[in-house]
Design a protein around this motif. Structure first.
Motif, PDB file in Angstrom:
ATOM      1  N   PRO A 280      40.513  49.265  28.849  1.00 28.64           N
ATOM      2  CA  PRO A 280      41.868  48.562  28.995  1.00 28.64           C
ATOM      3  C   PRO A 280      42.700  49.655  29.959  1.00 28.64           C
ATOM      4  CG  PRO A 280      41.461  47.915  26.985  1.00 28.64           C
ATOM      5  CD  PRO A 280      40.397  48.749  27.452  1.00 28.64           C
ATOM      6  N   LEU A 281      42.683  50.870  29.775  1.00 28.63           N
ATOM      7  CA  LEU A 281      43.422  51.973  30.122  1.00 28.63           C
ATOM      8  C   LEU A 281      42.980  52.561  31.674  1.00 28.63           C
ATOM      9  CD1 LEU A 281      43.893  54.415  26.887  1.00 28.63           C
ATOM     10  CD2 LEU A 281      45.564  52.344  27.803  1.00 28.63           C
ATOM     11  N   MET A 282      41.866  52.076  31.952  1.00 36.35           N
ATOM     12  CA  MET A 282      41.449  52.453  33.335  1.00 36.35           C
ATOM     13  C   MET A 282      42.397  52.165  34.442  1.00 36.35           C
ATOM     14  SD  MET A 282      38.902  54.371  32.715  1.00 36.35           S
ATOM     15  CE  MET A 282      38.366  54.477  34.518  1.00 36.35           C
ATOM     16  N   PRO A 283      42.967  50.919  34.693  1.00 34.85           N
ATOM     17  CA  PRO A 283      43.845  50.831  35.831  1.00 34.85           C
ATOM     18  C   PRO A 283      44.988  52.117  35.695  1.00 34.85           C
ATOM     19  CG  PRO A 283      43.214  48.902  34.846  1.00 34.85           C
ATOM     20  CD  PRO A 283      42.587  49.833  33.990  1.00 34.85           C
ATOM     21  N   THR A 284      45.468  52.109  34.489  1.00 37.26           N
ATOM     22  CA  THR A 284      46.818  53.171  34.352  1.00 37.26           C
ATOM     23  C   THR A 284      46.549  54.560  34.722  1.00 37.26           C
ATOM     24  OG1 THR A 284      47.674  51.680  32.861  1.00 37.26           O
ATOM     25  CG2 THR A 284      48.695  53.742  32.798  1.00 37.26           C
ATOM     26  N   ILE A 285      45.268  54.977  34.315  1.00 39.96           N
ATOM     27  CA  ILE A 285      44.721  56.164  34.432  1.00 39.96           C
ATOM     28  C   ILE A 285      44.579  56.493  35.878  1.00 39.96           C
ATOM     29  CG2 ILE A 285      42.895  57.823  34.078  1.00 39.96           C
ATOM     30  CD1 ILE A 285      42.759  56.398  31.166  1.00 39.96           C
ATOM     31  N   GLY A 286      43.784  55.533  36.582  1.00 41.06           N
ATOM     32  CA  GLY A 286      43.655  55.430  37.942  1.00 41.06           C
ATOM     33  C   GLY A 286      44.912  55.709  38.752  1.00 41.06           C
ATOM     34  N   LYS A 287      45.946  55.055  38.563  1.00 43.53           N
ATOM     35  CA  LYS A 287      47.290  55.178  39.167  1.00 43.53           C
ATOM     36  C   LYS A 287      47.964  56.288  38.807  1.00 43.53           C
ATOM     37  CE  LYS A 287      48.277  50.353  38.909  1.00 43.53           C
ATOM     38  NZ  LYS A 287      49.108  49.155  38.279  1.00 43.53           N
TER      39      LYS A 287
END
Length: 176
Positions: free
Chosen positions: A74-81
């Protein structure tokens, strides 16, 4: 090599390790963060991501200090940004781990792993051991790297022109 599908980008678990363990950081929250503290050297919580997003120097230090990154899915989109511009070009984007999964076995395997990458050149460089290791152990590691490269190349062994082994300050020795 101009075609990205012909390039090598593999994580290889060395059978004998590389002489020292890779450093692992985990992006996790809640209970997963508590479990991750046992498996990794650093745990980065979601609230800390804002600090890394604001300070590019701090982000680069993080990317250079750790060899591999794991993250809750679930944290992958935030990490990507927030960290994608720093981790992506270095080939260090985190591996997603399902929520509630045990991080210990994944982290233990990564601690004995190396990254084999060929960018746009025909050469790959890989750390397969150190001078304190027995020659048999280094030999097993070299065989594992060559086998994995052969499996990834379109024509297998026919694509490998030569293989060299060298110490940090020593002369290269051709083995294939």
């Amino acid at each position: 090599m101009k075609n990205p599908s012909n390039r090598i980008d593999q994580t290889i678990a060395l059978p004998e390790g590389k002489g020292k363990e890779s450093k692992i950081a985990v992006f996790a929250s809640g209970e997963a963060a508590l479990k991750a503290e046992e498996a990794a050297e650093k745990v980065i919580r979601p609230e800390e991501l804002k600090d890394y997003a604001k300070d590019k120097h701090k982000s680069k230090q993080l990317a250079n200090e750790y060899d591999f990154f794991l993250a809750e899915a679930p944290l992958m989109p935030t990490i990507g940004k927030t960290l994608g511009k720093v981790l992506g070009p270095r080939g260090k984007m985190p591996r997603p781990v399902p929520p509630g999964a045990d991080l210990k076995p994944v982290a233990d395997q990564l601690k004995k792993s190396i990254r084999l990458r060929s960018h746009s050149t025909l050469t790959c460089h890989a750390l397969v051991g150190n001078e304190e290791m027995k020659p048999e152990a280094i030999s097993k590691n070299v065989e594992a790297v060559i086998k994995r490269a052969e499996d990834n190349l379109p024509q297998g062994k026919a694509n490998i022109a030569s293989v060299f082994v060298k110490t940090t300050m020593g002369s290269p020795v051709r083995i294939l």
